[in-house]
Design a protein around this motif. Sequence first.
Motif, PDB file in Angstrom:
ATOM      1  N   MET A   1       0.835  -1.182   0.000  1.00  0.00           N
ATOM      2  CA  MET A   1       0.000   0.000   0.000  1.00  0.00           C
ATOM      3  C   MET A   1       0.875   1.238   0.000  1.00  0.00           C
ATOM      4  O   MET A   1       1.852   1.301   0.717  1.00  0.00           O
ATOM      5  N   VAL A   2       0.493   2.243  -0.802  1.00  0.00           N
ATOM      6  CA  VAL A   2       1.240   3.486  -0.828  1.00  0.00           C
ATOM      7  C   VAL A   2       0.850   4.309   0.376  1.00  0.00           C
ATOM      8  O   VAL A   2      -0.316   4.591   0.603  1.00  0.00           O
ATOM      9  N   ARG A   3       1.818   4.706   1.147  1.00  0.00           N
ATOM     10  CA  ARG A   3       1.532   5.428   2.374  1.00  0.00           C
ATOM     11  C   ARG A   3       1.525   6.920   2.132  1.00  0.00           C
ATOM     12  O   ARG A   3       2.278   7.448   1.328  1.00  0.00           O
ATOM     13  N   ASP A   4       0.668   7.603   2.856  1.00  0.00           N
ATOM     14  CA  ASP A   4       0.559   9.043   2.737  1.00  0.00           C
ATOM     15  C   ASP A   4       1.832   9.689   3.235  1.00  0.00           C
ATOM     16  O   ASP A   4       2.324   9.398   4.319  1.00  0.00           O
ATOM     17  N   SER A   5       2.376  10.577   2.437  1.00  0.00           N
ATOM     18  CA  SER A   5       3.627  11.223   2.803  1.00  0.00           C
ATOM     19  C   SER A   5       3.408  12.453   3.652  1.00  0.00           C
ATOM     20  O   SER A   5       4.343  13.096   4.094  1.00  0.00           O
ATOM     21  N   VAL A  62      11.902   6.807  -8.625  1.00  0.00           N
ATOM     22  CA  VAL A  62      10.495   6.748  -9.041  1.00  0.00           C
ATOM     23  C   VAL A  62      10.171   5.346  -9.541  1.00  0.00           C
ATOM     24  O   VAL A  62       9.146   4.746  -9.176  1.00  0.00           O
ATOM     25  N   LEU A  63      11.053   4.804 -10.376  1.00  0.00           N
ATOM     26  CA  LEU A  63      10.827   3.476 -10.936  1.00  0.00           C
ATOM     27  C   LEU A  63      10.788   2.409  -9.846  1.00  0.00           C
ATOM     28  O   LEU A  63       9.911   1.532  -9.852  1.00  0.00           O
ATOM     29  N   ALA A  64      11.718   2.475  -8.912  1.00  0.00           N
ATOM     30  CA  ALA A  64      11.755   1.486  -7.825  1.00  0.00           C
ATOM     31  C   ALA A  64      10.471   1.536  -7.006  1.00  0.00           C
ATOM     32  O   ALA A  64       9.904   0.500  -6.643  1.00  0.00           O
ATOM     33  N   ALA A  65      10.004   2.753  -6.707  1.00  0.00           N
ATOM     34  CA  ALA A  65       8.769   2.899  -5.932  1.00  0.00           C
ATOM     35  C   ALA A  65       7.563   2.416  -6.725  1.00  0.00           C
ATOM     36  O   ALA A  65       6.630   1.821  -6.169  1.00  0.00           O
ATOM     37  N   LEU A  66       7.565   2.670  -8.045  1.00  0.00           N
ATOM     38  CA  LEU A  66       6.465   2.209  -8.888  1.00  0.00           C
ATOM     39  C   LEU A  66       6.413   0.687  -8.925  1.00  0.00           C
ATOM     40  O   LEU A  66       5.330   0.090  -8.849  1.00  0.00           O
ATOM     41  N   LEU A  67       7.561   0.052  -9.029  1.00  0.00           N
ATOM     42  CA  LEU A  67       7.603  -1.404  -9.015  1.00  0.00           C
ATOM     43  C   LEU A  67       7.116  -1.966  -7.688  1.00  0.00           C
ATOM     44  O   LEU A  67       6.400  -2.963  -7.643  1.00  0.00           O
ATOM     45  N   GLU A  68       7.532  -1.345  -6.592  1.00  0.00           N
ATOM     46  CA  GLU A  68       7.106  -1.799  -5.274  1.00  0.00           C
ATOM     47  C   GLU A  68       5.592  -1.699  -5.141  1.00  0.00           C
ATOM     48  O   GLU A  68       4.936  -2.615  -4.634  1.00  0.00           O
ATOM     49  N   ARG A  69       5.024  -0.581  -5.601  1.00  0.00           N
ATOM     50  CA  ARG A  69       3.571  -0.438  -5.523  1.00  0.00           C
ATOM     51  C   ARG A  69       2.885  -1.456  -6.426  1.00  0.00           C
ATOM     52  O   ARG A  69       1.844  -2.026  -6.058  1.00  0.00           O
ATOM     53  N   THR A  70       3.471  -1.710  -7.592  1.00  0.00           N
ATOM     54  CA  THR A  70       2.899  -2.694  -8.507  1.00  0.00           C
ATOM     55  C   THR A  70       2.880  -4.079  -7.875  1.00  0.00           C
ATOM     56  O   THR A  70       1.899  -4.823  -8.001  1.00  0.00           O
ATOM     57  N   PHE A  71       3.959  -4.434  -7.175  1.00  0.00           N
ATOM     58  CA  PHE A  71       3.997  -5.733  -6.491  1.00  0.00           C
ATOM     59  C   PHE A  71       2.870  -5.827  -5.465  1.00  0.00           C
ATOM     60  O   PHE A  71       2.161  -6.839  -5.392  1.00  0.00           O
ATOM     61  N   GLN A 112       2.519  -5.418 -18.353  1.00  0.00           N
ATOM     62  CA  GLN A 112       3.126  -4.615 -19.417  1.00  0.00           C
ATOM     63  C   GLN A 112       4.224  -3.718 -18.859  1.00  0.00           C
ATOM     64  O   GLN A 112       5.251  -3.494 -19.504  1.00  0.00           O
ATOM     65  N   LEU A 113       4.012  -3.212 -17.656  1.00  0.00           N
ATOM     66  CA  LEU A 113       5.040  -2.404 -17.003  1.00  0.00           C
ATOM     67  C   LEU A 113       6.299  -3.226 -16.773  1.00  0.00           C
ATOM     68  O   LEU A 113       7.416  -2.778 -17.066  1.00  0.00           O
ATOM     69  N   LEU A 114       6.150  -4.434 -16.284  1.00  0.00           N
ATOM     70  CA  LEU A 114       7.317  -5.276 -16.021  1.00  0.00           C
ATOM     71  C   LEU A 114       8.066  -5.617 -17.301  1.00  0.00           C
ATOM     72  O   LEU A 114       9.299  -5.633 -17.332  1.00  0.00           O
ATOM     73  N   ALA A 127      17.908  -1.822  -6.853  1.00  0.00           N
ATOM     74  CA  ALA A 127      16.560  -1.595  -6.319  1.00  0.00           C
ATOM     75  C   ALA A 127      15.496  -2.175  -7.239  1.00  0.00           C
ATOM     76  O   ALA A 127      14.467  -2.691  -6.783  1.00  0.00           O
ATOM     77  N   VAL A 128      15.735  -2.092  -8.543  1.00  0.00           N
ATOM     78  CA  VAL A 128      14.791  -2.630  -9.519  1.00  0.00           C
ATOM     79  C   VAL A 128      14.834  -4.152  -9.500  1.00  0.00           C
ATOM     80  O   VAL A 128      13.804  -4.826  -9.465  1.00  0.00           O
ATOM     81  N   GLN A 129      16.030  -4.716  -9.519  1.00  0.00           N
ATOM     82  CA  GLN A 129      16.162  -6.171  -9.529  1.00  0.00           C
ATOM     83  C   GLN A 129      15.481  -6.820  -8.331  1.00  0.00           C
ATOM     84  O   GLN A 129      14.837  -7.863  -8.458  1.00  0.00           O
ATOM     85  N   ALA A 130      15.624  -6.213  -7.168  1.00  0.00           N
ATOM     86  CA  ALA A 130      15.074  -6.809  -5.954  1.00  0.00           C
ATOM     87  C   ALA A 130      13.551  -6.920  -6.031  1.00  0.00           C
ATOM     88  O   ALA A 130      12.975  -7.967  -5.689  1.00  0.00           O
ATOM     89  N   THR A 131      12.902  -5.867  -6.491  1.00  0.00           N
ATOM     90  CA  THR A 131      11.439  -5.896  -6.545  1.00  0.00           C
ATOM     91  C   THR A 131      10.942  -6.776  -7.681  1.00  0.00           C
ATOM     92  O   THR A 131       9.965  -7.513  -7.517  1.00  0.00           O
TER      93      THR A 131
END
Length: 213
Positions: A1-5, A62-71, A112-114, A127-131
Amino acid sequence: MVRDSGSAPTAAGLNSREVILNAARALVGEKGYDGMAISDLCAQAGLPPSSIYYHFGNKLGVLAALLERTFEELHALFPNPSTYDDLAPLERLEAWFSAACSSLDRRPDYLQLLVAISVGPQKDAEAVQATVRRIRDYAHSSWVAALTPIFAPNGGKNNEALVQQLAVLGRALTDGLSVTNSFDGMSYSSQVVPFVSLVRGLAEHRDAAKRKR
Protein backbone atom coordinates in the motif's frame (compact mmCIF):
# COMPACT_ATOMS: atom_id res chain seq x y z
CA MET A 1 0.00 0.00 0.00
CA VAL A 2 1.24 3.49 -0.83
CA ARG A 3 1.53 5.43 2.37
CA ASP A 4 0.56 9.04 2.74
CA SER A 5 3.63 11.22 2.80
CA GLY A 6 1.86 14.04 4.61
CA SER A 7 1.55 16.16 1.49
CA ALA A 8 -1.62 18.08 0.86
CA PRO A 9 -4.09 16.12 -1.30
CA THR A 10 -4.59 17.11 -4.92
CA ALA A 11 -7.92 17.89 -6.51
CA ALA A 12 -8.24 14.23 -7.40
CA GLY A 13 -7.97 13.29 -3.72
CA LEU A 14 -4.51 11.72 -4.03
CA ASN A 15 -1.32 12.74 -2.29
CA SER A 16 1.50 14.02 -4.44
CA ARG A 17 3.48 10.78 -4.16
CA GLU A 18 0.60 8.79 -5.61
CA VAL A 19 0.06 11.36 -8.35
CA ILE A 20 3.71 11.05 -9.40
CA LEU A 21 3.55 7.24 -9.43
CA ASN A 22 0.36 7.27 -11.49
CA ALA A 23 2.00 9.64 -13.95
CA ALA A 24 5.11 7.46 -14.12
CA ARG A 25 3.07 4.35 -14.83
CA ALA A 26 1.35 6.09 -17.75
CA LEU A 27 4.61 7.45 -19.15
CA VAL A 28 6.55 4.19 -18.85
CA GLY A 29 3.75 2.44 -20.71
CA GLU A 30 3.79 5.10 -23.43
CA LYS A 31 7.48 5.92 -23.80
CA GLY A 32 9.39 3.37 -21.81
CA TYR A 33 11.53 4.27 -18.81
CA ASP A 34 14.40 5.65 -20.90
CA GLY A 35 12.05 7.92 -22.82
CA MET A 36 10.51 9.35 -19.67
CA ALA A 37 12.17 12.65 -18.75
CA ILE A 38 11.67 14.42 -15.44
CA SER A 39 10.06 17.24 -17.40
CA ASP A 40 7.54 14.75 -18.83
CA LEU A 41 6.82 13.47 -15.36
CA CYS A 42 6.26 16.99 -14.05
CA ALA A 43 3.91 17.83 -16.92
CA GLN A 44 1.96 14.58 -16.51
CA ALA A 45 1.68 14.92 -12.73
CA GLY A 46 1.17 18.67 -12.68
CA LEU A 47 3.83 19.00 -9.99
CA PRO A 48 7.25 20.71 -9.85
CA PRO A 49 10.55 18.80 -10.02
CA SER A 50 11.10 19.49 -6.34
CA SER A 51 8.18 17.19 -5.47
CA ILE A 52 9.71 14.34 -7.45
CA TYR A 53 13.15 14.77 -5.90
CA TYR A 54 11.65 15.12 -2.43
CA HIS A 55 9.72 11.87 -2.59
CA PHE A 56 12.03 9.72 -4.72
CA GLY A 57 15.48 11.30 -4.99
CA ASN A 58 15.80 10.72 -8.74
CA LYS A 59 14.13 9.06 -11.72
CA LEU A 60 15.37 5.60 -10.76
CA GLY A 61 13.84 6.11 -7.33
CA VAL A 62 10.49 6.75 -9.04
CA LEU A 63 10.83 3.48 -10.94
CA ALA A 64 11.75 1.49 -7.83
CA ALA A 65 8.77 2.90 -5.93
CA LEU A 66 6.46 2.21 -8.89
CA LEU A 67 7.60 -1.40 -9.02
CA GLU A 68 7.11 -1.80 -5.27
CA ARG A 69 3.57 -0.44 -5.52
CA THR A 70 2.90 -2.69 -8.51
CA PHE A 71 4.00 -5.73 -6.49
CA GLU A 72 1.65 -4.81 -3.65
CA GLU A 73 -1.23 -4.26 -6.08
CA LEU A 74 -0.56 -7.56 -7.83
CA HIS A 75 -0.39 -9.37 -4.50
CA ALA A 76 -3.80 -7.95 -3.56
CA LEU A 77 -5.30 -8.60 -6.98
CA PHE A 78 -4.19 -12.18 -7.61
CA PRO A 79 -6.06 -15.07 -6.01
CA ASN A 80 -4.20 -17.68 -4.03
CA PRO A 81 -4.52 -21.25 -5.32
CA SER A 82 -5.49 -22.36 -1.80
CA THR A 83 -8.73 -20.41 -2.25
CA TYR A 84 -9.93 -23.30 -4.40
CA ASP A 85 -8.78 -26.20 -2.23
CA ASP A 86 -12.31 -27.62 -2.17
CA LEU A 87 -12.04 -28.49 -5.88
CA ALA A 88 -10.39 -31.45 -7.58
CA PRO A 89 -6.78 -30.67 -8.64
CA LEU A 90 -7.43 -29.89 -12.33
CA GLU A 91 -10.58 -27.92 -11.58
CA ARG A 92 -8.64 -26.09 -8.88
CA LEU A 93 -5.97 -25.10 -11.42
CA GLU A 94 -8.60 -23.92 -13.90
CA ALA A 95 -10.48 -21.87 -11.29
CA TRP A 96 -7.28 -20.22 -10.06
CA PHE A 97 -5.89 -19.51 -13.53
CA SER A 98 -9.28 -18.18 -14.69
CA ALA A 99 -9.42 -15.78 -11.75
CA ALA A 100 -5.82 -14.67 -12.30
CA CYS A 101 -6.38 -14.04 -16.02
CA SER A 102 -9.58 -12.17 -15.30
CA SER A 103 -7.63 -9.92 -12.94
CA LEU A 104 -4.98 -9.27 -15.58
CA ASP A 105 -7.64 -8.50 -18.18
CA ARG A 106 -8.90 -5.78 -15.85
CA ARG A 107 -5.40 -4.36 -15.29
CA PRO A 108 -3.09 -5.43 -18.14
CA ASP A 109 -0.76 -2.52 -17.36
CA TYR A 110 0.75 -4.46 -14.47
CA LEU A 111 2.61 -7.03 -16.54
CA GLN A 112 3.13 -4.61 -19.42
CA LEU A 113 5.04 -2.40 -17.00
CA LEU A 114 7.32 -5.28 -16.02
CA VAL A 115 7.97 -6.21 -19.64
CA ALA A 116 8.77 -2.58 -20.53
CA ILE A 117 11.27 -2.38 -17.67
CA SER A 118 12.86 -5.73 -18.47
CA VAL A 119 14.26 -4.54 -21.81
CA GLY A 120 16.03 -1.41 -20.57
CA PRO A 121 19.38 -0.87 -18.85
CA GLN A 122 17.60 0.10 -15.62
CA LYS A 123 16.78 -3.59 -15.11
CA ASP A 124 20.29 -4.04 -13.69
CA ALA A 125 19.81 -1.50 -10.91
CA GLU A 126 19.80 -3.22 -7.51
CA ALA A 127 16.56 -1.60 -6.32
CA VAL A 128 14.79 -2.63 -9.52
CA GLN A 129 16.16 -6.17 -9.53
CA ALA A 130 15.07 -6.81 -5.95
CA THR A 131 11.44 -5.90 -6.55
CA VAL A 132 11.22 -7.59 -9.94
CA ARG A 133 12.59 -10.76 -8.36
CA ARG A 134 9.96 -10.60 -5.59
CA ILE A 135 7.19 -10.25 -8.18
CA ARG A 136 8.49 -13.13 -10.28
CA ASP A 137 9.17 -15.36 -7.28
CA TYR A 138 5.62 -14.75 -6.09
CA ALA A 139 4.24 -15.70 -9.52
CA HIS A 140 6.42 -18.83 -9.63
CA SER A 141 5.39 -19.98 -6.16
CA SER A 142 1.72 -19.51 -7.10
CA TRP A 143 2.18 -21.73 -10.14
CA VAL A 144 3.94 -24.34 -8.02
CA ALA A 145 1.07 -24.30 -5.53
CA ALA A 146 -1.46 -24.67 -8.36
CA LEU A 147 0.35 -27.51 -10.13
CA THR A 148 1.62 -29.59 -7.22
CA PRO A 149 -1.73 -31.33 -6.43
CA ILE A 150 -1.89 -32.48 -10.07
CA PHE A 151 1.64 -33.73 -10.64
CA ALA A 152 3.26 -34.18 -7.24
CA PRO A 153 0.55 -34.75 -4.61
CA ASN A 154 2.77 -37.26 -2.83
CA GLY A 155 6.09 -35.58 -3.54
CA GLY A 156 8.82 -37.39 -5.39
CA LYS A 157 11.95 -35.85 -6.86
CA ASN A 158 10.96 -36.32 -10.50
CA ASN A 159 7.41 -35.14 -9.93
CA GLU A 160 8.55 -32.05 -8.07
CA ALA A 161 11.07 -31.29 -10.82
CA LEU A 162 8.25 -31.45 -13.38
CA VAL A 163 6.17 -29.03 -11.32
CA GLN A 164 9.07 -26.59 -11.23
CA GLN A 165 9.49 -26.82 -15.01
CA LEU A 166 5.78 -26.30 -15.64
CA ALA A 167 5.73 -23.36 -13.22
CA VAL A 168 8.45 -21.67 -15.27
CA LEU A 169 6.42 -22.28 -18.43
CA GLY A 170 3.27 -20.96 -16.79
CA ARG A 171 5.00 -17.76 -15.74
CA ALA A 172 6.49 -17.42 -19.23
CA LEU A 173 3.01 -17.84 -20.68
CA THR A 174 1.68 -14.84 -18.80
CA ASP A 175 4.81 -12.86 -19.73
CA GLY A 176 4.16 -13.59 -23.40
CA LEU A 177 0.45 -12.84 -23.11
CA SER A 178 1.27 -9.35 -21.86
CA VAL A 179 2.95 -8.66 -25.20
CA THR A 180 0.17 -10.33 -27.18
CA ASN A 181 -2.41 -8.35 -25.24
CA SER A 182 -0.60 -5.11 -26.02
CA PHE A 183 -0.07 -5.76 -29.74
CA ASP A 184 -3.01 -7.96 -30.74
CA GLY A 185 -5.61 -7.23 -28.07
CA MET A 186 -5.82 -10.92 -27.14
CA SER A 187 -7.22 -11.33 -23.65
CA TYR A 188 -5.51 -13.37 -20.97
CA SER A 189 -8.75 -15.23 -20.30
CA SER A 190 -8.91 -16.52 -23.87
CA GLN A 191 -5.94 -18.77 -23.12
CA VAL A 192 -7.30 -20.45 -20.00
CA VAL A 193 -9.06 -23.32 -21.79
CA PRO A 194 -6.16 -24.18 -24.16
CA PHE A 195 -3.61 -24.13 -21.34
CA VAL A 196 -5.73 -26.19 -18.97
CA SER A 197 -6.37 -28.67 -21.79
CA LEU A 198 -2.63 -29.07 -22.26
CA VAL A 199 -2.12 -29.68 -18.55
CA ARG A 200 -5.02 -32.12 -18.48
CA GLY A 201 -3.57 -34.04 -21.43
CA LEU A 202 -0.14 -34.23 -19.79
CA ALA A 203 -1.65 -35.42 -16.52
CA GLU A 204 -3.68 -38.11 -18.29
CA HIS A 205 -0.63 -39.24 -20.27
CA ARG A 206 1.42 -39.58 -17.08
CA ASP A 207 -1.37 -41.48 -15.33
CA ALA A 208 -1.66 -43.88 -18.28
CA ALA A 209 2.10 -44.44 -18.29
CA LYS A 210 2.03 -45.25 -14.58
CA ARG A 211 -0.73 -47.80 -15.03
CA LYS A 212 1.30 -49.62 -17.69
CA ARG A 213 4.27 -50.11 -15.39
